[in-house]
Design a protein around this motif. Sequence first.
Motif, PDB file in Angstrom:
ATOM      1  N   TYR A 244      -6.836 -10.133  -6.979  1.00 55.92           N
ATOM      2  CA  TYR A 244      -6.122 -11.573  -6.560  1.00 55.92           C
ATOM      3  C   TYR A 244      -7.218 -12.944  -7.559  1.00 55.92           C
ATOM      4  O   TYR A 244      -6.244 -14.034  -7.525  1.00 55.92           O
ATOM      5  CB  TYR A 244      -6.501 -12.037  -5.430  1.00 55.92           C
ATOM      6  N   ALA A 245      -8.687 -12.410  -7.699  1.00 56.91           N
ATOM      7  CA  ALA A 245      -9.190 -13.966  -7.533  1.00 56.91           C
ATOM      8  C   ALA A 245      -8.917 -14.150  -9.452  1.00 56.91           C
ATOM      9  O   ALA A 245      -9.253 -14.841  -9.835  1.00 56.91           O
ATOM     10  CB  ALA A 245     -10.482 -13.808  -7.759  1.00 56.91           C
ATOM     11  N   ARG A 246      -8.069 -13.139 -10.403  1.00 57.44           N
ATOM     12  CA  ARG A 246      -7.853 -13.223 -11.595  1.00 57.44           C
ATOM     13  C   ARG A 246      -6.658 -14.075 -11.453  1.00 57.44           C
ATOM     14  O   ARG A 246      -6.889 -14.053 -13.267  1.00 57.44           O
ATOM     15  CB  ARG A 246      -8.369 -12.299 -12.610  1.00 57.44           C
ATOM     16  N   ASN A 247      -6.158 -13.360 -10.597  1.00 59.12           N
ATOM     17  CA  ASN A 247      -4.610 -14.097 -10.798  1.00 59.12           C
ATOM     18  C   ASN A 247      -3.877 -14.161 -11.835  1.00 59.12           C
ATOM     19  O   ASN A 247      -3.511 -15.300 -12.561  1.00 59.12           O
ATOM     20  CB  ASN A 247      -4.764 -15.737 -10.203  1.00 59.12           C
ATOM     21  N   ALA A 248      -4.005 -13.025 -11.759  1.00 54.88           N
ATOM     22  CA  ALA A 248      -3.194 -12.704 -13.848  1.00 54.88           C
ATOM     23  C   ALA A 248      -1.831 -12.274 -13.611  1.00 54.88           C
ATOM     24  O   ALA A 248      -2.395 -10.758 -14.185  1.00 54.88           O
ATOM     25  CB  ALA A 248      -4.344 -12.074 -15.028  1.00 54.88           C
ATOM     26  N   GLY A 249      -0.755 -12.187 -12.630  1.00 53.53           N
ATOM     27  CA  GLY A 249       0.381 -11.773 -12.644  1.00 53.53           C
ATOM     28  C   GLY A 249       0.859 -11.752 -11.654  1.00 53.53           C
ATOM     29  O   GLY A 249       0.484 -12.821 -11.627  1.00 53.53           O
ATOM     30  N   LEU A 250       2.233 -11.298 -11.296  1.00 56.42           N
ATOM     31  CA  LEU A 250       2.836 -12.182 -10.051  1.00 56.42           C
ATOM     32  C   LEU A 250       2.334 -11.692  -8.696  1.00 56.42           C
ATOM     33  O   LEU A 250       2.938 -10.867  -8.594  1.00 56.42           O
ATOM     34  CB  LEU A 250       4.411 -11.346 -10.585  1.00 56.42           C
ATOM     35  N   SER A 251       1.932 -12.770  -8.059  1.00 57.16           N
ATOM     36  CA  SER A 251       0.736 -12.433  -6.776  1.00 57.16           C
ATOM     37  C   SER A 251       2.016 -12.058  -5.346  1.00 57.16           C
ATOM     38  O   SER A 251       0.604 -11.512  -5.094  1.00 57.16           O
ATOM     39  CB  SER A 251       0.392 -13.872  -6.649  1.00 57.16           C
ATOM     40  N   ILE A 252       2.813 -12.178  -5.342  1.00 55.87           N
ATOM     41  CA  ILE A 252       3.500 -11.280  -4.861  1.00 55.87           C
ATOM     42  C   ILE A 252       3.390  -9.834  -4.667  1.00 55.87           C
ATOM     43  O   ILE A 252       4.291  -8.840  -3.423  1.00 55.87           O
ATOM     44  CB  ILE A 252       5.291 -11.747  -4.525  1.00 55.87           C
ATOM     45  N   GLU A 253       3.498  -8.885  -6.441  1.00 56.65           N
ATOM     46  CA  GLU A 253       3.190  -8.132  -6.325  1.00 56.65           C
ATOM     47  C   GLU A 253       1.795  -7.380  -6.390  1.00 56.65           C
ATOM     48  O   GLU A 253       2.058  -5.807  -5.737  1.00 56.65           O
ATOM     49  CB  GLU A 253       3.639  -7.794  -8.135  1.00 56.65           C
ATOM     50  N   TYR A 254       0.740  -7.923  -5.642  1.00 60.35           N
ATOM     51  CA  TYR A 254      -0.144  -7.565  -5.364  1.00 60.35           C
ATOM     52  C   TYR A 254      -0.668  -6.768  -3.938  1.00 60.35           C
ATOM     53  O   TYR A 254      -0.911  -5.185  -4.371  1.00 60.35           O
ATOM     54  CB  TYR A 254      -1.495  -8.027  -5.465  1.00 60.35           C
ATOM     55  N   PRO A 255      -0.275  -7.153  -3.084  1.00 61.38           N
ATOM     56  CA  PRO A 255       0.101  -6.344  -1.760  1.00 61.38           C
ATOM     57  C   PRO A 255       1.098  -5.094  -1.608  1.00 61.38           C
ATOM     58  O   PRO A 255       0.257  -3.706  -1.245  1.00 61.38           O
ATOM     59  CB  PRO A 255       0.278  -6.955  -0.813  1.00 61.38           C
ATOM     60  N   ILE A 256       2.123  -5.649  -2.316  1.00 63.19           N
ATOM     61  CA  ILE A 256       2.590  -4.417  -2.538  1.00 63.19           C
ATOM     62  C   ILE A 256       2.218  -2.843  -3.110  1.00 63.19           C
ATOM     63  O   ILE A 256       2.674  -2.479  -3.134  1.00 63.19           O
ATOM     64  CB  ILE A 256       3.975  -4.735  -3.560  1.00 63.19           C
ATOM     65  N   ASP A 257       2.098  -3.551  -4.478  1.00 57.66           N
ATOM     66  CA  ASP A 257       0.903  -2.259  -5.590  1.00 57.66           C
ATOM     67  C   ASP A 257      -0.271  -2.024  -4.129  1.00 57.66           C
ATOM     68  O   ASP A 257      -0.243  -0.631  -5.110  1.00 57.66           O
ATOM     69  CB  ASP A 257       0.830  -3.329  -6.694  1.00 57.66           C
ATOM     70  N   PHE A 258      -1.360  -2.810  -4.096  1.00 55.44           N
ATOM     71  CA  PHE A 258      -1.701  -1.928  -2.908  1.00 55.44           C
ATOM     72  C   PHE A 258      -1.448  -0.466  -2.218  1.00 55.44           C
ATOM     73  O   PHE A 258      -1.313   0.502  -2.323  1.00 55.44           O
ATOM     74  CB  PHE A 258      -2.585  -3.062  -2.377  1.00 55.44           C
ATOM     75  N   ILE A 259      -0.637  -0.846  -1.325  1.00 54.60           N
ATOM     76  CA  ILE A 259       0.350   0.046  -0.640  1.00 54.60           C
ATOM     77  C   ILE A 259       0.771   0.806  -1.418  1.00 54.60           C
ATOM     78  O   ILE A 259       0.671   2.207  -0.697  1.00 54.60           O
ATOM     79  CB  ILE A 259       0.925  -0.589   0.474  1.00 54.60           C
ATOM     80  N   ARG A 260       1.049   0.378  -2.638  1.00 55.77           N
ATOM     81  CA  ARG A 260       1.456   2.233  -3.001  1.00 55.77           C
ATOM     82  C   ARG A 260       0.882   2.578  -3.437  1.00 55.77           C
ATOM     83  O   ARG A 260       1.252   4.381  -3.724  1.00 55.77           O
ATOM     84  CB  ARG A 260       2.415   1.509  -4.810  1.00 55.77           C
ATOM     85  N   GLN A 261      -0.193   2.487  -4.151  1.00 57.70           N
ATOM     86  CA  GLN A 261      -1.436   3.061  -4.672  1.00 57.70           C
ATOM     87  C   GLN A 261      -2.548   4.000  -3.339  1.00 57.70           C
ATOM     88  O   GLN A 261      -2.236   4.698  -2.687  1.00 57.70           O
ATOM     89  CB  GLN A 261      -2.712   2.229  -5.025  1.00 57.70           C
ATOM     90  N   ILE A 262      -1.912   3.512  -1.787  1.00 57.49           N
ATOM     91  CA  ILE A 262      -2.427   3.875  -0.709  1.00 57.49           C
ATOM     92  C   ILE A 262      -1.645   4.841  -0.338  1.00 57.49           C
ATOM     93  O   ILE A 262      -1.893   6.364   0.082  1.00 57.49           O
ATOM     94  CB  ILE A 262      -1.997   2.819   0.323  1.00 57.49           C
ATOM     95  N   LEU A 263      -0.310   4.695  -0.844  1.00 62.80           N
ATOM     96  CA  LEU A 263       0.802   6.166  -0.187  1.00 62.80           C
ATOM     97  C   LEU A 263       0.706   7.220  -1.178  1.00 62.80           C
ATOM     98  O   LEU A 263       1.276   8.055  -0.348  1.00 62.80           O
ATOM     99  CB  LEU A 263       2.367   5.146  -0.513  1.00 62.80           C
ATOM    100  N   LYS A 264      -0.591   6.946  -2.756  1.00 68.85           N
ATOM    101  CA  LYS A 264      -0.249   7.863  -3.163  1.00 68.85           C
ATOM    102  C   LYS A 264      -1.285   8.682  -2.771  1.00 68.85           C
ATOM    103  O   LYS A 264      -1.867  10.212  -2.652  1.00 68.85           O
ATOM    104  CB  LYS A 264      -0.428   7.845  -4.468  1.00 68.85           C
ATOM    105  N   MET A 265      -2.228   8.107  -1.694  1.00 67.78           N
ATOM    106  CA  MET A 265      -3.664   9.191  -1.445  1.00 67.78           C
ATOM    107  C   MET A 265      -3.127  10.214  -0.776  1.00 67.78           C
ATOM    108  O   MET A 265      -1.948  10.351   0.006  1.00 67.78           O
ATOM    109  CB  MET A 265      -4.758   8.103  -0.650  1.00 67.78           C
TER     110      MET A 265
END
Length: 113
Positions: free
Chosen positions: A67-88
């Motif tokens: 989020y601090a870098r703000n180098a992407g589509l910010s609405i995707e950040y929490p979605i990508d985070f949860i995708r990673q959590i689901l892989k665990m």
Amino acid sequence: MSLIETFTDYVLNRKNLKEYVEVRKTINERGEFNDAKLIQAEENLQRLKNEEPEIYEGMYETLAKIYARNAGLSIEYPIDFIRQILKMYKDTHTPAQVYEEYKRVLEHYHHDV
């Protein structure tokens, strides 16, 4: 608040995703994850917090850096985070492997569309 804003609030502020499942029923928008996936993500987060607190904290620290870098589509950040959590804890993915993979996101540079 829109669905994505509510979802982002729940992810960033480490709120219980099982509660989010109920809250989102009052918002007439389609979400990225179904109820079962969100409940699984919450269970994975709680397991991670209890069994490997350093990785739990590291995942959220990485999300904050993204989020601090703000180098992407910010609405995707929490979605990508949860995708990673689901892989665990799925198949042969260990939390440590998922965490290392997630940290590599910081090495890539994305632009908003």
